[in-house]
Design an enzyme around this catalytic site. Structure first.
Site, PDB file in Angstrom:
ATOM      1  N   ALA A   9      44.018  43.771  42.128  1.00  0.00           N
ATOM      2  CA  ALA A   9      44.596  44.786  43.028  1.00  0.00           C
ATOM      3  C   ALA A   9      43.609  45.277  44.087  1.00  0.00           C
ATOM      4  O   ALA A   9      43.867  46.263  44.765  1.00  0.00           O
ATOM      5  CB  ALA A   9      45.112  45.959  42.206  1.00  0.00           C
ATOM      6  N   ARG A  11      42.715  43.597  46.782  1.00  0.00           N
ATOM      7  CA  ARG A  11      43.080  43.102  48.122  1.00  0.00           C
ATOM      8  C   ARG A  11      44.541  42.639  48.122  1.00  0.00           C
ATOM      9  O   ARG A  11      45.157  42.500  47.072  1.00  0.00           O
ATOM     10  CB  ARG A  11      42.181  41.920  48.516  1.00  0.00           C
ATOM     11  CG  ARG A  11      40.714  42.305  48.607  1.00  0.00           C
ATOM     12  CD  ARG A  11      39.822  41.151  49.062  1.00  0.00           C
ATOM     13  NE  ARG A  11      39.675  40.126  48.057  1.00  0.00           N
ATOM     14  CZ  ARG A  11      40.176  38.892  48.140  1.00  0.00           C
ATOM     15  NH1 ARG A  11      40.850  38.523  49.218  1.00  0.00           N
ATOM     16  NH2 ARG A  11      39.997  38.023  47.173  1.00  0.00           N
ATOM     17  N   ASP A  59      37.026  40.037  34.992  1.00  0.00           N
ATOM     18  CA  ASP A  59      37.353  38.689  35.470  1.00  0.00           C
ATOM     19  C   ASP A  59      38.477  38.168  34.578  1.00  0.00           C
ATOM     20  O   ASP A  59      38.250  37.848  33.408  1.00  0.00           O
ATOM     21  CB  ASP A  59      36.105  37.800  35.360  1.00  0.00           C
ATOM     22  CG  ASP A  59      36.377  36.369  35.792  1.00  0.00           C
ATOM     23  OD1 ASP A  59      37.553  35.998  35.968  1.00  0.00           O
ATOM     24  OD2 ASP A  59      35.400  35.615  35.949  1.00  0.00           O
ATOM     25  N   ASN A  86      49.105  39.653  38.730  1.00  0.00           N
ATOM     26  CA  ASN A  86      49.096  39.300  40.155  1.00  0.00           C
ATOM     27  C   ASN A  86      47.856  38.499  40.564  1.00  0.00           C
ATOM     28  O   ASN A  86      47.918  37.706  41.506  1.00  0.00           O
ATOM     29  CB  ASN A  86      49.163  40.595  40.983  1.00  0.00           C
ATOM     30  CG  ASN A  86      48.777  40.373  42.428  1.00  0.00           C
ATOM     31  OD1 ASN A  86      49.564  39.837  43.222  1.00  0.00           O
ATOM     32  ND2 ASN A  86      47.553  40.734  42.791  1.00  0.00           N
ATOM     33  N   SER A 138      54.809  31.704  42.825  1.00  0.00           N
ATOM     34  CA  SER A 138      54.805  31.258  44.227  1.00  0.00           C
ATOM     35  C   SER A 138      55.978  30.305  44.425  1.00  0.00           C
ATOM     36  O   SER A 138      56.407  29.642  43.475  1.00  0.00           O
ATOM     37  CB  SER A 138      53.501  30.507  44.523  1.00  0.00           C
ATOM     38  OG  SER A 138      53.638  29.718  45.696  1.00  0.00           O
ATOM     39  N   TYR A 151      47.288  24.287  42.161  1.00  0.00           N
ATOM     40  CA  TYR A 151      47.880  25.616  42.386  1.00  0.00           C
ATOM     41  C   TYR A 151      49.369  25.590  41.989  1.00  0.00           C
ATOM     42  O   TYR A 151      49.841  26.478  41.273  1.00  0.00           O
ATOM     43  CB  TYR A 151      47.731  25.987  43.866  1.00  0.00           C
ATOM     44  CG  TYR A 151      48.319  27.328  44.247  1.00  0.00           C
ATOM     45  CD1 TYR A 151      47.642  28.517  43.957  1.00  0.00           C
ATOM     46  CD2 TYR A 151      49.550  27.424  44.909  1.00  0.00           C
ATOM     47  CE1 TYR A 151      48.165  29.754  44.312  1.00  0.00           C
ATOM     48  CE2 TYR A 151      50.082  28.651  45.268  1.00  0.00           C
ATOM     49  CZ  TYR A 151      49.386  29.816  44.968  1.00  0.00           C
ATOM     50  OH  TYR A 151      49.927  31.041  45.324  1.00  0.00           O
TER      51      TYR A 151
HETATM   52  P1  NAP Z   1      44.292  37.669  48.045  1.00  0.00           P
HETATM   53  O1  NAP Z   1      44.501  38.539  49.227  1.00  0.00           O
HETATM   54  O2  NAP Z   1      43.335  36.531  48.128  1.00  0.00           O
HETATM   55  O3  NAP Z   1      43.910  38.604  46.799  1.00  0.00           O
HETATM   56  C1  NAP Z   1      43.681  38.027  45.550  1.00  0.00           C
HETATM   57  C2  NAP Z   1      43.422  39.116  44.533  1.00  0.00           C
HETATM   58  O4  NAP Z   1      43.238  38.482  43.256  1.00  0.00           O
HETATM   59  C3  NAP Z   1      42.147  39.900  44.835  1.00  0.00           C
HETATM   60  O5  NAP Z   1      42.354  41.262  44.593  1.00  0.00           O
HETATM   61  C4  NAP Z   1      41.132  39.319  43.853  1.00  0.00           C
HETATM   62  O6  NAP Z   1      40.194  40.269  43.386  1.00  0.00           O
HETATM   63  C5  NAP Z   1      42.051  38.955  42.682  1.00  0.00           C
HETATM   64  N1  NAP Z   1      41.407  37.957  41.815  1.00  0.00           N
HETATM   65  C6  NAP Z   1      41.138  36.660  42.067  1.00  0.00           C
HETATM   66  N2  NAP Z   1      40.493  36.105  41.025  1.00  0.00           N
HETATM   67  C7  NAP Z   1      40.365  37.087  40.086  1.00  0.00           C
HETATM   68  C8  NAP Z   1      39.783  37.134  38.793  1.00  0.00           C
HETATM   69  N3  NAP Z   1      39.196  36.065  38.240  1.00  0.00           N
HETATM   70  N4  NAP Z   1      39.836  38.307  38.109  1.00  0.00           N
HETATM   71  C9  NAP Z   1      40.416  39.414  38.647  1.00  0.00           C
HETATM   72  N5  NAP Z   1      40.980  39.414  39.878  1.00  0.00           N
HETATM   73  C10 NAP Z   1      40.941  38.263  40.586  1.00  0.00           C
HETATM   74  O7  NAP Z   1      45.648  36.991  47.599  1.00  0.00           O
HETATM   75  P2  NAP Z   1      47.163  37.519  47.682  1.00  0.00           P
HETATM   76  O8  NAP Z   1      47.817  36.801  48.784  1.00  0.00           O
HETATM   77  O9  NAP Z   1      47.222  38.982  47.628  1.00  0.00           O
HETATM   78  O10 NAP Z   1      47.726  36.891  46.314  1.00  0.00           O
HETATM   79  C11 NAP Z   1      48.127  37.666  45.213  1.00  0.00           C
HETATM   80  C12 NAP Z   1      49.010  36.807  44.302  1.00  0.00           C
HETATM   81  O11 NAP Z   1      50.150  36.367  45.044  1.00  0.00           O
HETATM   82  C13 NAP Z   1      48.316  35.537  43.816  1.00  0.00           C
HETATM   83  O12 NAP Z   1      48.678  35.277  42.484  1.00  0.00           O
HETATM   84  C14 NAP Z   1      48.878  34.471  44.732  1.00  0.00           C
HETATM   85  O13 NAP Z   1      48.841  33.189  44.152  1.00  0.00           O
HETATM   86  C15 NAP Z   1      50.281  34.977  44.934  1.00  0.00           C
HETATM   87  N6  NAP Z   1      50.943  34.436  46.129  1.00  0.00           N
HETATM   88  C16 NAP Z   1      50.423  34.686  47.373  1.00  0.00           C
HETATM   89  C17 NAP Z   1      51.075  34.134  48.484  1.00  0.00           C
HETATM   90  C18 NAP Z   1      50.573  34.344  49.897  1.00  0.00           C
HETATM   91  O14 NAP Z   1      51.107  33.677  50.806  1.00  0.00           O
HETATM   92  N7  NAP Z   1      49.602  35.219  50.143  1.00  0.00           N
HETATM   93  C19 NAP Z   1      52.216  33.347  48.307  1.00  0.00           C
HETATM   94  C20 NAP Z   1      52.690  33.117  47.037  1.00  0.00           C
HETATM   95  C21 NAP Z   1      52.055  33.677  45.957  1.00  0.00           C
HETATM   96  P3  NAP Z   1      38.630  40.267  43.797  1.00  0.00           P
HETATM   97  O15 NAP Z   1      38.547  39.984  45.259  1.00  0.00           O
HETATM   98  O16 NAP Z   1      38.199  41.658  43.401  1.00  0.00           O
HETATM   99  O17 NAP Z   1      37.947  39.213  42.946  1.00  0.00           O
END
Ligand code: NAP
Length: 242
Positions: A9, A11, A59, A86, A138, A151
């Site tokens: 949460a 970002r 993590d 998420n 997704s 992915y």
């Molecule tokens: P994002 O902006 O890259 O943010 C990803 C978030 O996940 C960050 O808060 C990050 O935290 C956290 N994260 C990653 N690895 C982690 C770990 N090992 N432990 C704890 N936290 C972790 O991505 P987003 O677009 O918001 O994506 C959020 C979700 O939506 C994901 O599951 C993604 O696959 C899904 N999604 C996104 C899209 C899209 O187009 N953006 C489309 C379909 C699905 P830190 O930075 O603090 O590590």
């Protein structure tokens, strides 16, 4: 008020969900991993507006850290009413270039995390005969994405987890659903060029990329709903229609 644990949460989509749920008055525990500065900023911003949120570093690709986080939340708040899985990473690579290390990182972060976070909260939810688990998958879990095979597998796995768990936990009044976003305007898509985005818009009947608030609205609805379980709901502007 309900207690909500949301992973990833600091970002993007998770941040938007955490902010809005905290403003709705829910007790929100917002997990982060690497982005401590962003997580602290989120907390400070909310506090300056008179709202509160708890942030917790873990993590989620490491099961032991998930278990410690859930234990901490249960000790402090007694219940977890809503779990939002998420946290996620993406990676674009030719199938033939994906290494075992890439696979493990992807599956552990996106899928194993959701499995064990759900398992860690399940006893409490079963005891309460109440609960809601929302898994962020997704569109690629539904239809697959070229050059994102690992992915896509992780997200298809999330949808499988959602469906099986909905059947097993439904009799305990626990609802389990997936939200499968289309392309959303976050850091995850920062590598898209202007041309890519224009192309995407052309392919999308509603003519725009998704915003994080589009996913928050869906989450809010699923938290309040009482009769939806085992479903994959896809806010994607019509980009993918199955
Ligand atoms: P994002 O902006 O890259 O943010 C990803 C978030 O996940 C960050 O808060 C990050 O935290 C956290 N994260 C990653 N690895 C982690 C770990 N090992 N432990 C704890 N936290 C972790 O991505 P987003 O677009 O918001 O994506 C959020 C979700 O939506 C994901 O599951 C993604 O696959 C899904 N999604 C996104 C899209 C899209 O187009 N953006 C489309 C379909 C699905 P830190 O930075 O603090 O590590």
């Amino acid at each position: 008020m309900k207690t909500i644990l949301i992973t990833g949460a600091s970002r993007g989509i998770g941040r938007e969900i955490a902010i809005n749920l905290a403003k709705e008055g829910y007790k929100v525990i917002a997990n982060y991993n690497k982005s401590e500065k962003e997580a602290l900023k989120l907390q400070k911003e909310l506090q300056s507006e008179g709202f509160s949120i708890e942030i917790y570093k873990a993590d989620v690709s490491k099961t032991e850290e998930i278990k410690q986080m859930v234990e901490y939340v249960l000790n402090k708040y007694k219940n977890i009413d809503v779990l939002i899985n998420n946290a996620g990473i993406s990676d674009t690579k030719l199938f033939t270039d994906i290494t075992e290390e890439d696979w493990d990182k992807m599956i552990n972060t996106n899928l194993k995390s959701a499995f064990f976070a759900s398992q860690s909260v399940a006893s409490n939810m079963i005891h309460n005969k109440n609960g809601c688990i929302i898994n962020i998958s997704s569109v690629y879990g539904m239809v697959g994405g070229a050059c994102e095979v690992h992915y896509s597998v992780s997200k298809a796995g999330i949808d499988g987890l959602t469906k099986a768990l909905a059947k097993e936990l439904g009799p305990s009044n626990i609802r389990v659903n997936s939200i499968a976003p289309g392309a959303i305007n976050t850091d995850m898509n920062k590598n898209l060029t202007k041309e890519d985005i224009e192309e995407l818009k052309k392919e999308t009947p509603l003519g725009r990329m998704g915003e994080t608030k589009d996913i928050y609205k869906c989450v809010k609805w699923l938290i309040e709903d009482e009769y939806t379980t085992g479903q994959v709901i896809s806010p994607n502007g019509g980009w993918v229609i199955v």
